[in-house]
Structure formats: C-alpha cells, structure tokens
Design a protein around this motif. Sequence first.
Motif, PDB file in Angstrom:
ATOM      1  N   SER A 211       0.831  -1.039  -0.276  1.00  0.00           N
ATOM      2  CA  SER A 211      -0.025  -0.011   0.050  1.00  0.00           C
ATOM      3  C   SER A 211       0.784   1.236   0.052  1.00  0.00           C
ATOM      4  N   ARG A 212       2.202   1.281   0.101  1.00  0.00           N
ATOM      5  CA  ARG A 212       2.985   2.272   0.031  1.00  0.00           C
ATOM      6  C   ARG A 212       4.489   1.863  -0.644  1.00  0.00           C
ATOM      7  N   LEU A 213       3.957   1.345  -1.742  1.00  0.00           N
ATOM      8  CA  LEU A 213       5.440   1.147  -2.777  1.00  0.00           C
ATOM      9  C   LEU A 213       6.090   2.409  -3.103  1.00  0.00           C
ATOM     10  N   ASP A 214       5.410   3.555  -2.976  1.00  0.00           N
ATOM     11  CA  ASP A 214       6.382   4.813  -3.575  1.00  0.00           C
ATOM     12  C   ASP A 214       7.036   5.112  -2.269  1.00  0.00           C
ATOM     13  N   LYS A 215       7.272   4.449  -1.207  1.00  0.00           N
ATOM     14  CA  LYS A 215       8.283   4.687  -0.085  1.00  0.00           C
ATOM     15  C   LYS A 215       9.464   3.869  -0.299  1.00  0.00           C
ATOM     16  N   LEU A 216       9.327   2.963  -1.238  1.00  0.00           N
ATOM     17  CA  LEU A 216      10.515   2.009  -1.588  1.00  0.00           C
ATOM     18  C   LEU A 216      11.498   2.784  -2.278  1.00  0.00           C
ATOM     19  N   PRO A 217      12.820   2.600  -2.427  1.00  0.00           N
ATOM     20  CA  PRO A 217      13.854   3.137  -3.283  1.00  0.00           C
ATOM     21  C   PRO A 217      13.224   3.226  -4.640  1.00  0.00           C
ATOM     22  N   SER A 218      13.548   4.272  -5.243  1.00  0.00           N
ATOM     23  CA  SER A 218      13.182   4.317  -6.875  1.00  0.00           C
ATOM     24  C   SER A 218      14.292   3.906  -7.595  1.00  0.00           C
ATOM     25  N   VAL A 219      14.002   3.225  -8.684  1.00  0.00           N
ATOM     26  CA  VAL A 219      15.063   2.730  -9.468  1.00  0.00           C
ATOM     27  C   VAL A 219      14.703   2.798 -10.980  1.00  0.00           C
ATOM     28  N   GLN A 293      15.328  10.844  -3.177  1.00  0.00           N
ATOM     29  CA  GLN A 293      13.916  11.159  -2.980  1.00  0.00           C
ATOM     30  C   GLN A 293      13.466  12.701  -3.340  1.00  0.00           C
ATOM     31  N   ASN A 294      12.050  12.834  -3.723  1.00  0.00           N
ATOM     32  CA  ASN A 294      11.529  14.165  -4.176  1.00  0.00           C
ATOM     33  C   ASN A 294      11.437  14.807  -3.027  1.00  0.00           C
ATOM     34  N   GLN A 295      12.420  15.341  -2.256  1.00  0.00           N
ATOM     35  CA  GLN A 295      12.220  16.095  -1.149  1.00  0.00           C
ATOM     36  C   GLN A 295      13.417  17.093  -1.056  1.00  0.00           C
ATOM     37  N   HIS A 296      13.121  18.480  -1.010  1.00  0.00           N
ATOM     38  CA  HIS A 296      14.125  19.412  -1.157  1.00  0.00           C
ATOM     39  C   HIS A 296      14.837  19.447   0.177  1.00  0.00           C
ATOM     40  N   PRO A 297      16.186  19.287   0.457  1.00  0.00           N
ATOM     41  CA  PRO A 297      16.798  19.320   1.728  1.00  0.00           C
ATOM     42  C   PRO A 297      16.612  20.739   2.271  1.00  0.00           C
TER      43      PRO A 297
END
Length: 297
Positions: A211-219, A293-297
Amino acid sequence: MTSVPEAGPGRFERFVDAGKAVIPPLTLLSALLFYFGYVSARSQYEYFGVDVDTIGLGTQDYIMRSPQPLLTPLLVFAAVGAGAVAVHAAVRRRIGDAASARPATRLGRGGQAAGLVALAAGLLLLSGYAFVRDWRLYGLVTPVLIAVGGTLFRYGSFVRRLGRPPDDAASPPLRRVSAALVYVAIAVSAFWTTATVAQWSGRGLAMYEASRLDKLPSVILDTKESLFLRSPGIQETKLPSVDGQTFHYRYRNLRLLIHGKDRMFLVADRWSASGATVVVPLDGSVRVQFLFQNQHP
C-alpha cells in the motif's frame, strides 16, 4: 554430630541438565529466532510472488527479522503469565482460609473439567484438519485450545493435590508420564501459535508495503533487450543508438523490494493484481540507477 546429607537433584532437574548438555540454550534460542524470522519472511515475500529461498538471505538476516513477528506473542505470554500469578495467589489464599479441603477439590475439579472441554475442542479441530483446514483462524484457534486446555487440566490437578494430606502427595509413575506428555503438548501448541502469528505478521507487513510502494527506493533500469514487462505503470523507453552503447532499453517507475546476495527484486511503484516481481541479476547485464527522494533538503 551427624551431618544431614544434602538432597540431590530431582529427575526433572537432571533431565533439564541433560538437555542443556545436548542443546546449549544459546543454540536453541538462535534456532528459534531463525525459524520465526524465516516463517515471517517467507509469508511476506510470497505476497509478491517470490520464494524467499531465491533471495539468498543468510542466517543473521532471518534472526534480525525475528523481533517484529515475536513482539506480539511475547507481550501476550507476559500478560498471561502475570494474570496466572495473580490467579494462583488468589486460589492459594482461598484454600488457605478454608477450614476443609472442599474448596481445593471443587476448584481443582472445575479447572480439570474446563481443561478437558478445551482439549476436546482442540483435538476435534486437529482430527478434522481435512475439513476445516481452509478456515483462516484454524492455525491459531486449534493450538490455543490445546494449550489452554492442557494448562487448565494440569493446574486443576495441582489445586486438588493442595487439599490432600501430605502422605497422599506421592505421584505414581503413570501420573508423571501423563503430566510430561501434557507439558509437551502445551509447548508444541505454544510453538505452533507463535509460528502462526509470525506468518500473519509477515503477510501484514507485505500488505503494508504494497500500500506504500512509493516509499521504497526508486530505480531506473537499463537493459540490453526488451523485458516485455507486464506490470501496469512501468514505462519502457528505447534508448538512442550510439556507437559502443550496449544498453538499448530503459525502464522507469520501478521500486526496489529487496536486495539479495547477487540479485535485486523490483516491483512497479503502484500495486496491481496483475503485477509481477522482476528479478534482476547483478552481473553486468543490466545498469541500475537509484533516484534521490523527491524532497528538497
């Protein structure tokens, strides 16, 4: 002055010491942790269509996975143990305050009767496995009934002996053998119950990840030939032909499910009933990029 000889260890103590000599406690604990970790991991990755033996996890990996499925059983066992101590103290007070052995006999018979009923129900389910094996709660209800029934029956016998005279406290060999068999049944039932909970824990963890596959590392995966992937959402792009380029296809929207010894297991970034797990060998036949990850530091 005559010295009083010290009493030697009883049969049970000698049996425990012999067991420790054959199977060291640390080895037994490691084997149990490995088993429950393996059961949980097997159920978890079966949800994604993967046989856990193909991943290549080691003994330490399974042991490190065991605390998660064992947390609930250990808390339940601790709570039940605390409640049993409180009940036992109340029973001892009631028997001690009574002027006759009737309360002990009455309580003991009640415990034995309740234990026999629970044992009969558990054994009935066990004998009817072929008919009720598809029942989802079978693997939990059956061992719990057997364990509770055996415990109540043995405790009822103990309470009844509390009301007897000291001379009648001797236990014949047949009674000791039957008691040992009941204890074995209780231990096996507790093991079965814990294994069932570990299996459910692994499946629950898999459904949570799905249900949260988007939290796994993107490849991003580059391959030499088309993989004809069937999972919805995976994007295939043909790379431009360049001299010396050996990789011709690029795949996006993939997530890393788990990394094995010499391979990776990839899934689409959203769950689908028609989805599949892609096994990618790490032998130079593919090229892999892991995205930030699509999150600005």
